[in-house]
Each structure stands twice: as structure tokens, then as C-alpha cells.
Design a protein around this motif. Structure first.
Motif, PDB file in Angstrom:
ATOM      1  N   THR A 148     118.971 -16.320 102.323  1.00 42.81           N
ATOM      2  CA  THR A 148     119.398 -16.353 100.916  1.00 42.81           C
ATOM      3  C   THR A 148     119.770 -17.788 100.526  1.00 42.81           C
ATOM      4  O   THR A 148     119.363 -18.282  99.465  1.00 42.81           O
ATOM      5  N   ALA A 149     120.521 -18.459 101.404  1.00 45.66           N
ATOM      6  CA  ALA A 149     120.935 -19.843 101.105  1.00 45.66           C
ATOM      7  C   ALA A 149     119.714 -20.759 100.986  1.00 45.66           C
ATOM      8  O   ALA A 149     119.625 -21.591 100.071  1.00 45.66           O
ATOM      9  N   LEU A 150     118.765 -20.578 101.895  1.00 41.24           N
ATOM     10  CA  LEU A 150     117.539 -21.406 101.843  1.00 41.24           C
ATOM     11  C   LEU A 150     116.766 -21.149 100.547  1.00 41.24           C
ATOM     12  O   LEU A 150     116.259 -22.075  99.903  1.00 41.24           O
ATOM     13  N   GLN A 151     116.674 -19.882 100.168  1.00 46.83           N
ATOM     14  CA  GLN A 151     115.919 -19.520  98.952  1.00 46.83           C
ATOM     15  C   GLN A 151     116.607 -20.084  97.704  1.00 46.83           C
ATOM     16  O   GLN A 151     115.939 -20.606  96.805  1.00 46.83           O
ATOM     17  N   GLN A 152     117.934 -20.014  97.691  1.00 43.41           N
ATOM     18  CA  GLN A 152     118.653 -20.550  96.523  1.00 43.41           C
ATOM     19  C   GLN A 152     118.482 -22.059  96.440  1.00 43.41           C
ATOM     20  O   GLN A 152     118.369 -22.621  95.355  1.00 43.41           O
ATOM     21  N   MET A 160     115.298 -10.503  94.981  1.00 42.51           N
ATOM     22  CA  MET A 160     115.287 -11.749  94.207  1.00 42.51           C
ATOM     23  C   MET A 160     116.104 -11.608  92.923  1.00 42.51           C
ATOM     24  O   MET A 160     116.913 -12.471  92.583  1.00 42.51           O
ATOM     25  N   GLY A 161     115.891 -10.497  92.214  1.00 48.60           N
ATOM     26  CA  GLY A 161     116.581 -10.299  90.935  1.00 48.60           C
ATOM     27  C   GLY A 161     118.004  -9.779  91.107  1.00 48.60           C
ATOM     28  O   GLY A 161     118.849  -9.987  90.240  1.00 48.60           O
ATOM     29  N   THR A 162     118.271  -9.099  92.217  1.00 55.81           N
ATOM     30  CA  THR A 162     119.598  -8.492  92.397  1.00 55.81           C
ATOM     31  C   THR A 162     120.596  -9.437  93.053  1.00 55.81           C
ATOM     32  O   THR A 162     121.746  -9.514  92.641  1.00 55.81           O
ATOM     33  N   VAL A 163     120.160 -10.164  94.095  1.00 53.21           N
ATOM     34  CA  VAL A 163     121.108 -10.928  94.914  1.00 53.21           C
ATOM     35  C   VAL A 163     120.860 -12.440  94.872  1.00 53.21           C
ATOM     36  O   VAL A 163     121.782 -13.225  94.671  1.00 53.21           O
ATOM     37  N   VAL A 164     119.620 -12.850  95.060  1.00 58.24           N
ATOM     38  CA  VAL A 164     119.355 -14.274  95.278  1.00 58.24           C
ATOM     39  C   VAL A 164     119.395 -15.044  93.953  1.00 58.24           C
ATOM     40  O   VAL A 164     120.033 -16.105  93.870  1.00 58.24           O
ATOM     41  N   GLY A 173     115.272 -22.632  94.926  1.00 63.00           N
ATOM     42  CA  GLY A 173     115.344 -22.291  93.512  1.00 63.00           C
ATOM     43  C   GLY A 173     116.012 -23.380  92.679  1.00 63.00           C
ATOM     44  O   GLY A 173     115.759 -23.480  91.474  1.00 63.00           O
ATOM     45  N   ARG A 174     116.848 -24.183  93.315  1.00 61.37           N
ATOM     46  CA  ARG A 174     117.534 -25.240  92.564  1.00 61.37           C
ATOM     47  C   ARG A 174     116.555 -26.254  91.997  1.00 61.37           C
ATOM     48  O   ARG A 174     116.847 -26.951  91.039  1.00 61.37           O
ATOM     49  N   GLN A 175     115.400 -26.333  92.635  1.00 56.83           N
ATOM     50  CA  GLN A 175     114.394 -27.258  92.104  1.00 56.83           C
ATOM     51  C   GLN A 175     113.723 -26.679  90.846  1.00 56.83           C
ATOM     52  O   GLN A 175     113.009 -27.384  90.154  1.00 56.83           O
ATOM     53  N   VAL A 178     111.319 -16.885  87.772  1.00 59.36           N
ATOM     54  CA  VAL A 178     110.819 -15.533  87.523  1.00 59.36           C
ATOM     55  C   VAL A 178     110.949 -14.782  88.845  1.00 59.36           C
ATOM     56  O   VAL A 178     110.529 -15.291  89.888  1.00 59.36           O
ATOM     57  N   THR A 179     111.561 -13.605  88.821  1.00 60.55           N
ATOM     58  CA  THR A 179     111.678 -12.839  90.064  1.00 60.55           C
ATOM     59  C   THR A 179     110.759 -11.616  90.020  1.00 60.55           C
ATOM     60  O   THR A 179     110.625 -10.970  88.977  1.00 60.55           O
ATOM     61  N   ILE A 180     110.135 -11.364  91.160  1.00 63.03           N
ATOM     62  CA  ILE A 180     109.255 -10.187  91.278  1.00 63.03           C
ATOM     63  C   ILE A 180     109.645  -9.444  92.559  1.00 63.03           C
ATOM     64  O   ILE A 180     109.435  -9.938  93.663  1.00 63.03           O
ATOM     65  N   ASP A 181     110.269  -8.297  92.383  1.00 64.50           N
ATOM     66  CA  ASP A 181     110.666  -7.485  93.530  1.00 64.50           C
ATOM     67  C   ASP A 181     109.857  -6.191  93.542  1.00 64.50           C
ATOM     68  O   ASP A 181     109.220  -5.834  92.541  1.00 64.50           O
ATOM     69  N   GLY A 182     109.944  -5.495  94.665  1.00 67.56           N
ATOM     70  CA  GLY A 182     109.278  -4.203  94.745  1.00 67.56           C
ATOM     71  C   GLY A 182     108.923  -3.869  96.181  1.00 67.56           C
ATOM     72  O   GLY A 182     109.076  -4.704  97.076  1.00 67.56           O
ATOM     73  N   PRO A 183     108.467  -2.645  96.401  1.00 62.88           N
ATOM     74  CA  PRO A 183     108.141  -2.201  97.755  1.00 62.88           C
ATOM     75  C   PRO A 183     106.877  -2.871  98.291  1.00 62.88           C
ATOM     76  O   PRO A 183     106.133  -3.491  97.526  1.00 62.88           O
TER      77      PRO A 183
END
Ligand code: DC
Length: 221
Positions: free
Chosen positions: A112-116, A131-135, A119-121, A6-11
Motif C-alpha cells: 500500500t505504501a509503495l502504491q501510494q 484501489m478505491g477503498t483503501v489505497v 500515486g504521488r506522481q 483513476v481506480t479500477i477494482d474488481g474480481p
């Protein structure tokens, strides 16, 4: 695998952290605070004597980055090179530093690589700006949490006063507007909703209402 993301983005100041932690707890997912990662890299750069505009020096620092996140009920604890920086990264100044270093391509690539990798887990609620656009572009549940700058400044102002700290509402408002402007206008992974994100304006909703709305959307009709 992205089924469980689940991604949550925002300012900044829109209530993302509170909502993301509550949602992660209800879903029994892991909470991933990516802003803390940018803040941690920021503190490492500021404390080092490198010139962040020097690509070789920056690459060496990022190659040797030992960044660890652990999450418990109290939130995210962050260590850099074995030192707990959880409190030190939470100042408004470190927010501005994080925003600055987050525009550097090598920093974004590394995080980004670390976050992905995290996320693999699977089974994560990932909070940030991209999170929703790129990662995690394939995440099935994407939210973009917004609120007016005035409301976000008001909440932050109250938080600081509750903690017994000094706060200047007008200054906070200016900082928030400036950070929004910096985060949305950068070329790389700018702050913006993914095309398939559900946009929530939380100006007049409390965290519980936002989480309930998200849970309804996640569980489907
Ligand atoms: O969410 P936060 O305030 O802790 O984030 C600090 C800064 O880090 C924010 O101003 C922009 C940057 N950031 C980013 O560029 N991408 C993310 N996914 C998370 C944070």
C-alpha cells in the motif's frame, strides 16, 4: 494530486487489465498493475525458505524487497531483486499464492505504501482490489468492474486455448469462485466496491465499450 488518479477494482478475470491499459493509453496516464506487485511478493516468498507466518522473517524479507515495475505497450514488466519475473508470476498457481499472501497485514502495509508513493506522481490508472477503498480513497474517478463468474471463466478459458495451452473450464470456474471468496472475505482490504465507485457489469460489454463508458464518466457531462 489525487485529481489525476483513476481506480479500477474488481474480481479476477473481469477484464480489468485490458480495460485499465486501454484507458491509461487514451488518457496518457501510467498504468499501475497492483496485482503484479502481490504476485511478485508471492513469488519471492515461495522461492525463499522463510516461514511466511513468522513475523520477523517476513519483515526482513519485505524490508529487503527490491520490486520494480515498468510499463510499456506490451504490459507490465516486473523485476524482483533484479530478476525479471514477468512471465513466472502469471500462472494460475501464482494467482492463488498472491491471493494468500495478500491477506497478510505486513504485506499489504508494504505494498500500500509503495502504491501510494507511485500515486504521488499523479496521472495513474490504478488497477487492483482495494484501489478505491483503501489505497486511493480520494481518487475522483472510481470504477468497479464486474462480470459473472461463468463469463470470466469462459474468457480465461478462451485466452488459454488461443495461446495453445491446455484448459479445463470447470477447474477455472472453481478457481475463480474460490479466489473471489478468499479476496472478498478477508478482514483486511477485502474486495468490494468503494461507496462512490461506479459499478460496471461487463458480462455483455466488450473492452472498447467499457473504456468508452469510463471516458465519458471521467470527462463529465
Ligand atoms: O489482479 P491479479 O489477479 O493479478 O491479483 C492477484 C491477487 O493479488 C488477487 O487474487 C488478490 C491480490 N490483490 C490484492 O489483494 N489487492 C490488490 N490491490 C491487487 C491484488
Amino acid at each position: 494530486m489525487s485529481n489525476d488518479i483513476v481506480t479500477i477494482d474488481g474480481p479476477s478475470g473481469g477484464g480489468k487489465s485490458t480495460v485499465s491499459q486501454m484507458l491509461a493509453a487514451r488518457l496518457h496516464y501510467t498504468y499501475l498493475d497492483t496485482g503484479a506487485m502481490y504476485r511478485a511478493v508471492g513469488i519471492k516468498i515461495v522461492r525463499s525458505d522463510i516461514d511466511e507466518k513468522n513475523p520477523e522473517q517476513l519483515a526482513r524479507l519485505l524490508d529487503h524487497l527490491d520490486l520494480r515495475l515498468t510499463t510499456d505497450a506490451a504490459g507490465t514488466r516486473v523485476t524482483v531483486d533484479g530478476e525479471d519475473v514477468s512471465e513466472a508470476i502469471r500462472t494460475a498457481e501464482m494467482g492463488m499464492v498472491a491471493s494468500r499472501v495478500s491477506a497478510i497485514p505486513a504485506v499489504r502495509r508494504t505494498l500500500t505504501a509503495l502504491q501510494q508513493e507511485m500515486g504521488r506522481q499523479g496521472k495513474i490508472v490504478a488497477e487492483g482490489r482495494d484501489m478505491g477503498t483503501v489505497v486511493f480513497p480520494n481518487a475522483p474517478h472510481k470504477f468497479y468492474l464486474d462480470a459473472t463468474a461463468e463469463e470470466r471463466a469462459r474468457r480465461r478459458h478462451l485466452q488459454l486455448l488461443e495461446k495453445g495451452q491446455q484448459s479445463d473450464y470447470q477447474r477455472l470456474l472453481q478457481q475463480i469462485i474460490q479466489r473471489d471468496q478468499d479476496d472478498s472475505s478477508r478482514d483486511l482490504a477485502p474486495l468490494k466496491p468503494a461507496d462512490d465507485a461506479i459499478i460496471i457489469d461487463s458480462s455483455t460489454m466488450d473492452a472498447e465499450a467499457v473504456v468508452r463508458f469510463m471516458l465519458e464518466r471521467i470527462s463529465g457531462p
